[in-house]
Design a protein around this motif. Structure first.
Motif, PDB file in Angstrom:
ATOM      1  N   LYS A 165      -9.406   1.846  -5.891  1.00 25.29           N
ATOM      2  CA  LYS A 165      -8.837   3.041  -5.263  1.00 25.29           C
ATOM      3  C   LYS A 165      -8.196   2.696  -3.916  1.00 25.29           C
ATOM      4  CE  LYS A 165     -12.019   6.215  -7.548  1.00 25.29           C
ATOM      5  NZ  LYS A 165     -13.183   7.121  -7.365  1.00 25.29           N
ATOM      6  N   VAL A 166      -8.825   1.790  -3.174  1.00 22.68           N
ATOM      7  CA  VAL A 166      -8.270   1.362  -1.889  1.00 22.68           C
ATOM      8  C   VAL A 166      -6.931   0.653  -2.107  1.00 22.68           C
ATOM      9  CG1 VAL A 166      -8.591  -0.266   0.035  1.00 22.68           C
ATOM     10  CG2 VAL A 166     -10.443   1.300  -0.609  1.00 22.68           C
ATOM     11  N   VAL A 167      -6.842  -0.187  -3.142  1.00 26.77           N
ATOM     12  CA  VAL A 167      -5.567  -0.857  -3.449  1.00 26.77           C
ATOM     13  C   VAL A 167      -4.497   0.190  -3.757  1.00 26.77           C
ATOM     14  CG1 VAL A 167      -4.351  -2.366  -5.080  1.00 26.77           C
ATOM     15  CG2 VAL A 167      -6.630  -2.999  -4.250  1.00 26.77           C
ATOM     16  N   TYR A 168      -4.826   1.135  -4.606  1.00 29.09           N
ATOM     17  CA  TYR A 168      -3.873   2.191  -4.967  1.00 29.09           C
ATOM     18  C   TYR A 168      -3.426   2.971  -3.723  1.00 29.09           C
ATOM     19  CZ  TYR A 168      -2.045   6.500  -6.956  1.00 29.09           C
ATOM     20  OH  TYR A 168      -1.249   7.568  -7.248  1.00 29.09           O
ATOM     21  N   ASN A 169      -4.373   3.330  -2.887  1.00 29.50           N
ATOM     22  CA  ASN A 169      -4.041   4.098  -1.685  1.00 29.50           C
ATOM     23  C   ASN A 169      -3.212   3.267  -0.704  1.00 29.50           C
ATOM     24  OD1 ASN A 169      -5.300   6.422  -2.619  1.00 29.50           O
ATOM     25  ND2 ASN A 169      -7.261   5.848  -1.723  1.00 29.50           N
ATOM     26  N   THR A 170      -3.475   1.969  -0.637  1.00 27.71           N
ATOM     27  CA  THR A 170      -2.691   1.098   0.232  1.00 27.71           C
ATOM     28  C   THR A 170      -1.246   1.035  -0.242  1.00 27.71           C
ATOM     29  OG1 THR A 170      -4.655  -0.224   0.748  1.00 27.71           O
ATOM     30  CG2 THR A 170      -2.513  -1.215   1.239  1.00 27.71           C
ATOM     31  N   VAL A 171      -1.046   0.962  -1.541  1.00 30.44           N
ATOM     32  CA  VAL A 171       0.319   0.976  -2.077  1.00 30.44           C
ATOM     33  C   VAL A 171       1.023   2.268  -1.677  1.00 30.44           C
ATOM     34  CG1 VAL A 171       1.683   1.066  -4.213  1.00 30.44           C
ATOM     35  CG2 VAL A 171      -0.175  -0.594  -3.985  1.00 30.44           C
ATOM     36  N   ARG A 172       0.330   3.380  -1.729  1.00 29.06           N
ATOM     37  CA  ARG A 172       0.925   4.656  -1.318  1.00 29.06           C
ATOM     38  C   ARG A 172       1.298   4.644   0.168  1.00 29.06           C
ATOM     39  NH1 ARG A 172      -3.081   8.809  -2.153  1.00 29.06           N
ATOM     40  NH2 ARG A 172      -1.453  10.288  -1.679  1.00 29.06           N
ATOM     41  N   ILE A 173       0.404   4.113   1.003  1.00 29.13           N
ATOM     42  CA  ILE A 173       0.663   4.042   2.446  1.00 29.13           C
ATOM     43  C   ILE A 173       1.868   3.145   2.719  1.00 29.13           C
ATOM     44  CG2 ILE A 173      -0.248   3.140   4.636  1.00 29.13           C
ATOM     45  CD1 ILE A 173      -3.077   4.020   3.542  1.00 29.13           C
ATOM     46  N   MET A 174       1.903   1.984   2.078  1.00 28.88           N
ATOM     47  CA  MET A 174       3.010   1.053   2.293  1.00 28.88           C
ATOM     48  C   MET A 174       4.327   1.623   1.778  1.00 28.88           C
ATOM     49  SD  MET A 174       1.066  -2.556   1.610  1.00 28.88           S
ATOM     50  CE  MET A 174       2.395  -3.604   2.174  1.00 28.88           C
ATOM     51  N   SER A 175       4.276   2.365   0.683  1.00 28.81           N
ATOM     52  CA  SER A 175       5.485   3.009   0.169  1.00 28.81           C
ATOM     53  C   SER A 175       6.017   4.032   1.161  1.00 28.81           C
ATOM     54  CB  SER A 175       5.200   3.693  -1.175  1.00 28.81           C
ATOM     55  OG  SER A 175       4.873   2.749  -2.149  1.00 28.81           O
ATOM     56  N   ASP A 176       5.125   4.809   1.752  1.00 32.90           N
ATOM     57  CA  ASP A 176       5.556   5.785   2.762  1.00 32.90           C
ATOM     58  C   ASP A 176       6.170   5.087   3.966  1.00 32.90           C
ATOM     59  OD1 ASP A 176       4.731   7.932   1.226  1.00 32.90           O
ATOM     60  OD2 ASP A 176       2.829   8.188   2.295  1.00 32.90           O
ATOM     61  N   THR A 231      10.092   5.361   5.247  1.00 34.65           N
ATOM     62  CA  THR A 231      10.427   5.729   6.623  1.00 34.65           C
ATOM     63  C   THR A 231      11.308   4.668   7.264  1.00 34.65           C
ATOM     64  OG1 THR A 231       8.373   6.977   6.861  1.00 34.65           O
ATOM     65  CG2 THR A 231       9.451   6.268   8.898  1.00 34.65           C
ATOM     66  N   MET A 232      10.959   3.397   7.062  1.00 35.96           N
ATOM     67  CA  MET A 232      11.746   2.310   7.630  1.00 35.96           C
ATOM     68  C   MET A 232      13.148   2.278   7.021  1.00 35.96           C
ATOM     69  SD  MET A 232      12.014  -0.063   9.814  1.00 35.96           S
ATOM     70  CE  MET A 232      10.381  -0.432  10.379  1.00 35.96           C
ATOM     71  N   ASP A 233      13.238   2.517   5.733  1.00 34.34           N
ATOM     72  CA  ASP A 233      14.534   2.545   5.062  1.00 34.34           C
ATOM     73  C   ASP A 233      15.411   3.650   5.650  1.00 34.34           C
ATOM     74  OD1 ASP A 233      16.391   1.672   3.054  1.00 34.34           O
ATOM     75  OD2 ASP A 233      15.825   3.422   1.856  1.00 34.34           O
ATOM     76  N   GLN A 234      14.855   4.812   5.825  1.00 36.45           N
ATOM     77  CA  GLN A 234      15.597   5.936   6.393  1.00 36.45           C
ATOM     78  C   GLN A 234      16.042   5.632   7.821  1.00 36.45           C
ATOM     79  OE1 GLN A 234      16.656   8.694   4.851  1.00 36.45           O
ATOM     80  NE2 GLN A 234      17.686   9.313   6.722  1.00 36.45           N
ATOM     81  N   TRP A 235      15.120   5.101   8.616  1.00 40.36           N
ATOM     82  CA  TRP A 235      15.432   4.769  10.002  1.00 40.36           C
ATOM     83  C   TRP A 235      16.530   3.710  10.069  1.00 40.36           C
ATOM     84  CZ3 TRP A 235      14.784   0.118  12.689  1.00 40.36           C
ATOM     85  CH2 TRP A 235      14.990   0.193  14.059  1.00 40.36           C
ATOM     86  N   SER A 236      16.414   2.669   9.248  1.00 40.24           N
ATOM     87  CA  SER A 236      17.416   1.597   9.240  1.00 40.24           C
ATOM     88  C   SER A 236      18.781   2.132   8.824  1.00 40.24           C
ATOM     89  CB  SER A 236      16.993   0.471   8.292  1.00 40.24           C
ATOM     90  OG  SER A 236      15.781  -0.094   8.699  1.00 40.24           O
ATOM     91  N   ALA A 237      18.809   2.963   7.795  1.00 43.33           N
ATOM     92  CA  ALA A 237      20.084   3.527   7.337  1.00 43.33           C
ATOM     93  C   ALA A 237      20.727   4.367   8.429  1.00 43.33           C
ATOM     94  CB  ALA A 237      19.864   4.359   6.077  1.00 43.33           C
TER      95      ALA A 237
END
Length: 174
Positions: free
Chosen positions: A125-136, A140-146
Protein backbone atom coordinates in the motif's frame (compact mmCIF):
# COMPACT_ATOMS: atom_id res chain seq x y z
CA UNK A 1 4.34 15.07 17.53
CA UNK A 2 1.92 13.19 15.30
CA UNK A 3 0.31 10.05 16.60
CA UNK A 4 0.08 6.73 14.77
CA UNK A 5 -3.62 7.43 14.28
CA UNK A 6 -2.80 10.78 12.63
CA UNK A 7 -0.25 9.09 10.36
CA UNK A 8 -2.90 6.63 9.21
CA UNK A 9 -5.68 9.21 8.85
CA UNK A 10 -3.83 12.25 7.53
CA UNK A 11 -0.62 11.16 5.79
CA UNK A 12 -1.20 10.34 2.10
CA UNK A 13 1.61 7.78 2.28
CA UNK A 14 -0.43 5.61 4.64
CA UNK A 15 -3.88 5.90 3.06
CA UNK A 16 -5.78 2.61 3.41
CA UNK A 17 -3.13 1.15 5.75
CA UNK A 18 -4.81 -0.56 8.70
CA UNK A 19 -3.67 0.02 12.30
CA UNK A 20 -2.13 -3.48 12.41
CA UNK A 21 -0.29 -2.89 9.13
CA UNK A 22 0.90 0.46 10.45
CA UNK A 23 2.24 -1.16 13.62
CA UNK A 24 4.18 -3.63 11.48
CA UNK A 25 5.60 -0.86 9.28
CA UNK A 26 6.58 1.26 12.27
CA UNK A 27 8.27 -1.70 13.95
CA UNK A 28 10.78 -1.54 11.08
CA UNK A 29 11.17 2.24 11.21
CA UNK A 30 13.57 4.54 12.99
CA UNK A 31 12.98 7.92 14.60
CA UNK A 32 15.34 10.86 14.81
CA UNK A 33 15.25 14.48 15.88
CA UNK A 34 17.06 17.32 14.11
CA UNK A 35 17.66 20.85 15.41
CA UNK A 36 16.76 23.90 13.33
CA UNK A 37 19.41 24.42 10.66
CA UNK A 38 20.42 20.75 10.43
CA UNK A 39 20.88 19.28 6.98
CA UNK A 40 18.84 16.09 6.89
CA UNK A 41 19.67 15.16 3.28
CA UNK A 42 22.39 16.58 1.08
CA UNK A 43 21.95 16.87 -2.66
CA UNK A 44 24.36 14.51 -4.40
CA UNK A 45 24.62 12.08 -1.48
CA UNK A 46 22.68 8.85 -1.51
CA UNK A 47 20.76 7.25 1.33
CA UNK A 48 17.87 4.84 1.04
CA UNK A 49 15.29 5.98 3.54
CA UNK A 50 11.69 7.04 3.18
CA UNK A 51 11.31 10.04 5.49
CA UNK A 52 8.08 11.20 7.16
CA UNK A 53 7.99 14.45 9.15
CA UNK A 54 6.26 13.99 12.50
CA UNK A 55 6.73 17.55 13.72
CA UNK A 56 8.51 20.66 12.57
CA UNK A 57 9.21 22.13 9.16
CA UNK A 58 11.85 21.64 6.49
CA UNK A 59 12.90 23.29 3.26
CA UNK A 60 13.76 21.42 0.09
CA UNK A 61 16.69 23.20 -1.55
CA UNK A 62 18.32 22.80 -4.95
CA UNK A 63 21.93 23.79 -5.61
CA UNK A 64 22.34 26.39 -8.35
CA UNK A 65 25.28 26.54 -10.76
CA UNK A 66 26.70 29.55 -8.88
CA UNK A 67 26.83 27.56 -5.61
CA UNK A 68 23.79 29.20 -4.01
CA UNK A 69 20.75 27.17 -3.00
CA UNK A 70 17.20 27.84 -4.20
CA UNK A 71 14.33 26.84 -1.92
CA UNK A 72 11.91 24.71 -3.92
CA UNK A 73 9.28 24.15 -1.23
CA UNK A 74 8.61 23.86 2.48
CA UNK A 75 7.47 20.62 4.07
CA UNK A 76 5.52 20.32 7.31
CA UNK A 77 4.19 17.52 9.48
CA UNK A 78 3.00 14.41 7.61
CA UNK A 79 5.05 15.34 4.51
CA UNK A 80 7.36 12.75 2.99
CA UNK A 81 10.67 13.06 1.19
CA UNK A 82 13.49 10.88 -0.09
CA UNK A 83 11.16 8.67 -2.12
CA UNK A 84 13.13 8.86 -5.37
CA UNK A 85 16.39 7.54 -3.88
CA UNK A 86 14.43 5.13 -1.69
CA UNK A 87 12.97 3.20 -4.61
CA UNK A 88 15.85 3.69 -7.06
CA UNK A 89 19.37 4.09 -5.72
CA UNK A 90 20.66 7.43 -6.96
CA UNK A 91 22.08 10.63 -5.51
CA UNK A 92 19.52 12.92 -3.89
CA UNK A 93 18.21 15.51 -6.34
CA UNK A 94 17.89 18.17 -3.63
CA UNK A 95 18.82 18.87 -0.02
CA UNK A 96 16.39 18.90 2.90
CA UNK A 97 17.15 21.31 5.75
CA UNK A 98 15.30 21.64 9.07
CA UNK A 99 13.98 25.20 9.51
CA UNK A 100 12.66 24.39 12.98
CA UNK A 101 13.27 21.52 15.35
CA UNK A 102 12.14 18.45 13.42
CA UNK A 103 11.16 14.93 14.45
CA UNK A 104 11.07 12.34 11.72
CA UNK A 105 10.23 8.70 11.19
CA UNK A 106 12.28 7.01 8.51
CA UNK A 107 11.99 3.59 6.99
CA UNK A 108 15.26 2.02 5.82
CA UNK A 109 15.11 0.38 2.38
CA UNK A 110 16.53 -2.93 3.63
CA UNK A 111 13.74 -3.29 6.19
CA UNK A 112 11.08 -2.22 3.71
CA UNK A 113 12.40 -4.57 1.03
CA UNK A 114 12.08 -7.47 3.47
CA UNK A 115 8.45 -6.54 4.10
CA UNK A 116 7.79 -6.48 0.36
CA UNK A 117 9.44 -9.88 -0.10
CA UNK A 118 7.29 -11.25 2.72
CA UNK A 119 4.18 -9.95 0.95
CA UNK A 120 3.20 -7.57 3.76
CA UNK A 121 0.16 -5.73 2.42
CA UNK A 122 0.93 -2.51 4.29
CA UNK A 123 4.24 -2.25 2.43
CA UNK A 124 2.48 -2.75 -0.91
CA UNK A 125 0.00 0.00 0.00
CA UNK A 126 2.90 2.36 0.76
CA UNK A 127 4.38 1.65 -2.70
CA UNK A 128 1.03 2.36 -4.34
CA UNK A 129 0.58 5.57 -2.35
CA UNK A 130 4.13 6.68 -3.17
CA UNK A 131 3.40 6.28 -6.88
CA UNK A 132 0.34 8.50 -6.41
CA UNK A 133 2.39 11.14 -4.56
CA UNK A 134 5.14 11.10 -7.20
CA UNK A 135 2.56 11.32 -9.99
CA UNK A 136 1.05 14.41 -8.38
CA UNK A 137 4.49 15.98 -7.99
CA UNK A 138 5.40 15.19 -11.60
CA UNK A 139 2.12 16.65 -12.84
CA UNK A 140 2.76 19.85 -10.86
CA UNK A 141 6.33 20.07 -12.14
CA UNK A 142 5.17 19.48 -15.71
CA UNK A 143 2.61 22.28 -15.44
CA UNK A 144 5.11 24.64 -13.84
CA UNK A 145 7.77 23.87 -16.47
CA UNK A 146 5.32 24.36 -19.33
CA UNK A 147 4.19 27.70 -17.92
CA UNK A 148 7.78 28.83 -17.47
CA UNK A 149 8.75 27.92 -21.05
CA UNK A 150 5.58 29.52 -22.43
CA UNK A 151 6.31 32.73 -20.52
CA UNK A 152 9.75 33.02 -22.14
CA UNK A 153 7.99 33.85 -25.39
CA UNK A 154 10.77 32.27 -27.42
CA UNK A 155 9.55 30.04 -30.22
CA UNK A 156 12.84 28.13 -30.08
CA UNK A 157 12.51 27.40 -26.33
CA UNK A 158 8.89 26.40 -26.82
CA UNK A 159 9.88 23.90 -29.54
CA UNK A 160 12.69 22.50 -27.34
CA UNK A 161 10.22 22.03 -24.47
CA UNK A 162 7.71 20.17 -26.63
CA UNK A 163 10.45 17.93 -28.03
CA UNK A 164 11.68 17.15 -24.51
CA UNK A 165 8.16 16.32 -23.31
CA UNK A 166 7.62 14.09 -26.32
CA UNK A 167 10.79 12.11 -25.52
CA UNK A 168 10.01 11.99 -21.83
CA UNK A 169 6.58 10.52 -22.32
CA UNK A 170 7.29 8.20 -25.23
CA UNK A 171 10.65 6.55 -25.80
CA UNK A 172 12.69 7.73 -22.78
CA UNK A 173 15.77 7.91 -25.03
CA UNK A 174 17.95 10.97 -24.39
Amino acid sequence: MVSTEQLINDCVLFQSVSPDEMDELLSHAETEDFPAGARILDEGNSTRYLWIIQSGNCEVRKQLSNGDEQTLTQLGPLSIFGEMSFFKPAPHSASVVAISNVSIVRIPWQNFDQLLKQGVSGAHKVVYNTVRIMSDRLRTMDQWSAEMVESCGSRNKNAEWHEFRSKLYSDWQF
